[in-house]
Design a protein around this motif. Structure first.
Motif, PDB file in Angstrom:
ATOM      1  N   ASN A  58       1.206  -0.946  -0.058  1.00  0.00           N
ATOM      2  CA  ASN A  58       0.004  -0.121  -0.035  1.00  0.00           C
ATOM      3  C   ASN A  58       0.609   0.749   0.014  1.00  0.00           C
ATOM      4  O   ASN A  58       1.361   1.943   1.165  1.00  0.00           O
ATOM      5  CB  ASN A  58      -1.211  -0.209   1.435  1.00  0.00           C
ATOM      6  CG  ASN A  58      -1.849   1.724   1.793  1.00  0.00           C
ATOM      7  OD1 ASN A  58      -1.296   2.654   0.807  1.00  0.00           O
ATOM      8  ND2 ASN A  58      -2.848   0.872   1.797  1.00  0.00           N
ATOM      9  N   VAL A  59       1.616   1.960  -1.671  1.00  0.00           N
ATOM     10  CA  VAL A  59       2.070   2.625  -1.363  1.00  0.00           C
ATOM     11  C   VAL A  59       2.282   4.102  -0.511  1.00  0.00           C
ATOM     12  O   VAL A  59       2.766   4.828   0.381  1.00  0.00           O
ATOM     13  CB  VAL A  59       2.608   2.468  -3.378  1.00  0.00           C
ATOM     14  CG1 VAL A  59       4.070   4.182  -2.888  1.00  0.00           C
ATOM     15  CG2 VAL A  59       2.918   1.539  -3.285  1.00  0.00           C
ATOM     16  N   PRO A  60       1.035   4.347  -0.503  1.00  0.00           N
ATOM     17  CA  PRO A  60      -0.015   5.904  -0.143  1.00  0.00           C
ATOM     18  C   PRO A  60       0.574   5.202   1.188  1.00  0.00           C
ATOM     19  O   PRO A  60       0.870   6.632   1.579  1.00  0.00           O
ATOM     20  CB  PRO A  60      -0.816   6.574  -0.412  1.00  0.00           C
ATOM     21  CG  PRO A  60      -1.421   5.264  -1.771  1.00  0.00           C
ATOM     22  CD  PRO A  60      -0.252   3.957  -1.442  1.00  0.00           C
ATOM     23  N   GLU A  61      -0.222   4.851   1.895  1.00  0.00           N
ATOM     24  CA  GLU A  61       0.224   4.511   3.221  1.00  0.00           C
ATOM     25  C   GLU A  61       1.505   4.301   3.926  1.00  0.00           C
ATOM     26  O   GLU A  61       1.873   4.498   4.534  1.00  0.00           O
ATOM     27  CB  GLU A  61      -0.769   3.020   3.841  1.00  0.00           C
ATOM     28  CG  GLU A  61      -0.369   2.817   5.404  1.00  0.00           C
ATOM     29  CD  GLU A  61      -1.023   1.686   5.021  1.00  0.00           C
ATOM     30  OE1 GLU A  61      -0.217   0.806   5.970  1.00  0.00           O
ATOM     31  OE2 GLU A  61      -2.633   1.886   5.241  1.00  0.00           O
ATOM     32  N   ILE A  62       2.581   3.469   3.004  1.00  0.00           N
ATOM     33  CA  ILE A  62       4.029   3.077   3.985  1.00  0.00           C
ATOM     34  C   ILE A  62       4.206   4.747   3.633  1.00  0.00           C
ATOM     35  O   ILE A  62       4.777   5.086   3.959  1.00  0.00           O
ATOM     36  CB  ILE A  62       4.773   2.721   2.530  1.00  0.00           C
ATOM     37  CG1 ILE A  62       3.994   1.075   3.529  1.00  0.00           C
ATOM     38  CG2 ILE A  62       6.328   2.144   2.999  1.00  0.00           C
ATOM     39  CD1 ILE A  62       4.351  -0.165   1.931  1.00  0.00           C
ATOM     40  N   TYR A  63       4.617   5.424   2.394  1.00  0.00           N
ATOM     41  CA  TYR A  63       5.340   6.337   2.111  1.00  0.00           C
ATOM     42  C   TYR A  63       4.925   7.446   3.030  1.00  0.00           C
ATOM     43  O   TYR A  63       6.027   8.374   3.299  1.00  0.00           O
ATOM     44  CB  TYR A  63       4.521   7.426   0.661  1.00  0.00           C
ATOM     45  CG  TYR A  63       5.722   8.410   0.116  1.00  0.00           C
ATOM     46  CD1 TYR A  63       6.467   8.246  -0.272  1.00  0.00           C
ATOM     47  CD2 TYR A  63       4.892   9.040   0.116  1.00  0.00           C
ATOM     48  CE1 TYR A  63       7.099   9.486  -0.446  1.00  0.00           C
ATOM     49  CE2 TYR A  63       6.040  10.583   0.338  1.00  0.00           C
ATOM     50  CZ  TYR A  63       6.515  10.566  -0.418  1.00  0.00           C
ATOM     51  OH  TYR A  63       7.773  11.957  -1.142  1.00  0.00           O
ATOM     52  N   ALA A  64       3.660   7.700   3.325  1.00  0.00           N
ATOM     53  CA  ALA A  64       2.863   8.305   4.099  1.00  0.00           C
ATOM     54  C   ALA A  64       3.917   8.944   5.744  1.00  0.00           C
ATOM     55  O   ALA A  64       3.797   9.375   6.127  1.00  0.00           O
ATOM     56  CB  ALA A  64       1.453   8.721   4.400  1.00  0.00           C
ATOM     57  N   LYS A  65       3.333   7.117   6.061  1.00  0.00           N
ATOM     58  CA  LYS A  65       4.491   7.170   7.286  1.00  0.00           C
ATOM     59  C   LYS A  65       5.706   6.780   7.265  1.00  0.00           C
ATOM     60  O   LYS A  65       6.304   7.669   7.802  1.00  0.00           O
ATOM     61  CB  LYS A  65       4.624   4.880   7.638  1.00  0.00           C
ATOM     62  CG  LYS A  65       4.970   4.566   8.617  1.00  0.00           C
ATOM     63  CD  LYS A  65       4.813   3.591   9.155  1.00  0.00           C
ATOM     64  CE  LYS A  65       4.715   2.686   8.002  1.00  0.00           C
ATOM     65  NZ  LYS A  65       4.391   1.122   8.612  1.00  0.00           N
ATOM     66  N   TRP A  66       6.510   7.095   6.188  1.00  0.00           N
ATOM     67  CA  TRP A  66       7.895   7.450   5.994  1.00  0.00           C
ATOM     68  C   TRP A  66       8.062   9.054   6.572  1.00  0.00           C
ATOM     69  O   TRP A  66       9.090   8.986   7.006  1.00  0.00           O
ATOM     70  CB  TRP A  66       8.548   7.366   4.738  1.00  0.00           C
ATOM     71  CG  TRP A  66       8.642   5.629   4.236  1.00  0.00           C
ATOM     72  CD1 TRP A  66       8.872   4.540   5.997  1.00  0.00           C
ATOM     73  CD2 TRP A  66       9.332   4.748   4.074  1.00  0.00           C
ATOM     74  NE1 TRP A  66       8.793   3.244   5.130  1.00  0.00           N
ATOM     75  CE2 TRP A  66       9.369   3.669   4.023  1.00  0.00           C
ATOM     76  CE3 TRP A  66       9.853   4.871   2.051  1.00  0.00           C
ATOM     77  CZ2 TRP A  66       9.575   2.293   3.335  1.00  0.00           C
ATOM     78  CZ3 TRP A  66      10.083   4.463   1.218  1.00  0.00           C
ATOM     79  CH2 TRP A  66      10.061   2.258   1.916  1.00  0.00           C
TER      80      TRP A  66
END
Length: 145
Positions: free
Chosen positions: A10-18
């Motif tokens: 889930n790229v948007p979720e992972i990117y937001a966390k990073w």
């Protein structure tokens, strides 16, 4: 940050966390690479097997190397099946300057492709077929004499 996920990322979720984690680090550049499964030769999906202990060791070596330069590294990869159009790999570099970050994200991704203990399979008509022609022999792998 090192993360393994079952199935597509889930790229948007992972990117937001990073991104949230990077906001307090006083760095000027967060550079990412996102690997997306493409439809080559009627492939419907890719499937990944991972030696997680060896992959973690590979990542920790990079983490230590980059830490000495004031750079952070982020990593997420899928295990199992990932369909065409979905992401299986996300890497990130957080650095004070973009030029260094651009060089390091390239070096990190290239080293990953050459040395990460991940085995890729094409999924065609429900069958898993080892992607030998797109694989790299791992250093030290094989039967010991």
């Amino acid at each position: 940050m090192f993360e393994i996920y079952e199935g597509a990322l889930n790229v948007p979720e992972i990117y937001a966390k990073w991104y949230e984690k990077s906001a307090t680090q006083n760095c000027g550049a967060m550079l990412t690479f996102c690997g997306i499964v493409r439809d080559d030769d009627e492939v419907q999906a890719l499937s990944f097997d991972i030696d997680e202990a060896l992959l973690k060791k590979w990542f920790e070596t990079w983490k230590q190397k980059l830490n000495t330069q004031g750079v952070s590294v982020f990593f997420a990869h899928s295990k199992g099946e990932v369909k065409v159009g979905q992401s299986s790999y996300l890497a990130g570099i957080l650095s004070k300057q973009r030029k260094l970050g651009l060089k390091l994200i390239n070096d990190f991704v290239e080293d990953f492709k050459a040395k990460a203990p991940i085995w890729k399979y094409d999924v065609k008509n429900g069958l898993k077929i080892y992607a030998k022609e797109r694989s790299t022999k791992l250093e030290g792998a094989g039967i010991l004499a």
